[in-house]
Design a protein around this motif. Structure first.
Motif, short mmCIF file in Angstrom:
data_model
loop_
_atom_site.label_atom_id
_atom_site.label_comp_id
_atom_site.label_asym_id
_atom_site.label_seq_id
_atom_site.Cartn_x
_atom_site.Cartn_y
_atom_site.Cartn_z
N ASP A 24 18.80 -42.67 -17.61
CA ASP A 24 19.20 -42.21 -16.28
C ASP A 24 20.67 -41.82 -16.31
N GLU A 25 20.98 -40.58 -15.88
CA GLU A 25 22.36 -40.11 -15.92
C GLU A 25 23.23 -40.81 -14.89
N THR A 26 22.63 -41.32 -13.82
CA THR A 26 23.38 -42.03 -12.79
C THR A 26 22.71 -43.37 -12.53
N PRO A 27 22.97 -44.36 -13.38
CA PRO A 27 22.33 -45.67 -13.21
C PRO A 27 22.75 -46.34 -11.91
N CYS A 28 21.78 -46.97 -11.26
CA CYS A 28 22.03 -47.70 -10.00
C CYS A 28 22.66 -46.78 -8.95
N ALA A 29 22.16 -45.55 -8.88
CA ALA A 29 22.73 -44.57 -7.95
C ALA A 29 22.58 -44.98 -6.50
N ASP A 30 21.65 -45.91 -6.22
CA ASP A 30 21.45 -46.36 -4.85
C ASP A 30 22.51 -47.37 -4.41
N GLN A 31 23.35 -47.81 -5.36
CA GLN A 31 24.42 -48.74 -5.05
C GLN A 31 25.74 -47.99 -4.86
N ILE A 33 29.71 -46.91 -5.19
CA ILE A 33 30.59 -46.78 -6.36
C ILE A 33 31.38 -48.07 -6.54
N GLU A 34 31.83 -48.65 -5.42
CA GLU A 34 32.60 -49.90 -5.50
C GLU A 34 31.79 -51.00 -6.20
N SER A 35 30.52 -51.13 -5.82
CA SER A 35 29.68 -52.17 -6.42
C SER A 35 29.47 -51.92 -7.91
N PHE A 56 30.37 -44.38 -17.60
CA PHE A 56 29.40 -45.44 -17.34
C PHE A 56 28.67 -45.23 -16.01
N LEU A 57 29.41 -44.78 -15.01
CA LEU A 57 28.83 -44.62 -13.68
C LEU A 57 28.06 -43.32 -13.51
N GLY A 58 28.17 -42.41 -14.51
CA GLY A 58 27.47 -41.14 -14.43
C GLY A 58 27.98 -40.24 -13.32
N LEU A 59 29.32 -40.23 -13.15
CA LEU A 59 29.90 -39.46 -12.05
C LEU A 59 30.18 -38.01 -12.42
#
Length: 211
Positions: A24-31, A33-35, A56-59
């Motif tokens: 997944d290019e954006t892991p945990c995208a439902d969370q 950015i701060e988290s 890491f955040l896939g931004l």
């Protein structure tokens, strides 16, 4: 034979197994950015650069001139630190050794010493601190220059600093014999709580003029 092939094909799963799927290019995208920033920094023991956090955040890809992903990371860190301060937390995110790290506030140092005890490596000796200071301000520097400034042989002290990963070989001088040049490391920045070598007191005035 045709019936056997049909049977084998029917046994193939409709979807590829999880291990065969692209990450997944954006892991945990439902969370938020701060988290996600907080989760990354909680999971590591060393500073993480802004570029790595973006990765890491896939931004977004960092091979472009777009600075928005880094700005988003910095804003997330500012928001987290504001929340920590407002709620009276015992830690904050600090800029350290060219990256960011979640650190306990300095006022809790006595408690941390009681919990974790003294570091096994012990303190640096005065000779080690003197040598390290010369390297930090004059890097890249030669061993002969260190010994000229200190007036004593520095071989053993230099080896000790390298074993602690505070000093490293940065290259070789363009002179007879091509002697090795020494400089400080990211571990040096981390241990002494600074983000970059320019943050040392009066670094510009004390650095080697040839550096």
């Amino acid at each position: 034979m045709e019936q056997q092939e049909a049977t084998e094909q029917s046994e193939l799963p409709d979807q590829a197994p999880a291990f065969m799927k692209a990450p997944d290019e954006t892991p945990c995208a439902d969370q938020s950015i701060e988290s996600r920033v907080e989760a990354v920094l909680l999971s590591v023991s060393r500073p993480v650069s802004e570029t790595k956090l973006v990765e890491f955040l896939g931004l977004g890809a960092m091979n472009t001139k777009d600075k928005m992903p880094i700005t988003m990371v910095k804003q997330a860190i500012d928001h987290l630190n504001a929340e920590y301060a407002q709620s009276g937390r015992a830690f904050r995110i600090e800029r350290l050794a060219g990256g960011w790290q979640l650190l306990t506030l300095s006022k809790f140092a006595p408690l941390m010493t009681r919990v974790h005890g003294a570091k096994s490596q012990g303190r640096l000796t005065p000779a080690s601190l003197d040598t390290l200071a010369i390297i930090a301000y004059r890097q890249p520097t030669l061993r002969s220059e260190l010994e000229a400034v200190r007036g004593v042989a520095c071989g053993d002290v230099l080896r000790g600093l390298m074993e602690r990963r505070l000093v490293r070989i940065t290259g070789r001088a363009e002179e007879l014999g091509r002697p090795m040049l020494y400089g400080t490391t990211n571990e040096f920045l981390r241990v002494f709580g600074i983000s970059r070598i320019e943050d040392l007191p009066q670094a510009r005035e004390l650095r080697n003029p040839a550096g």
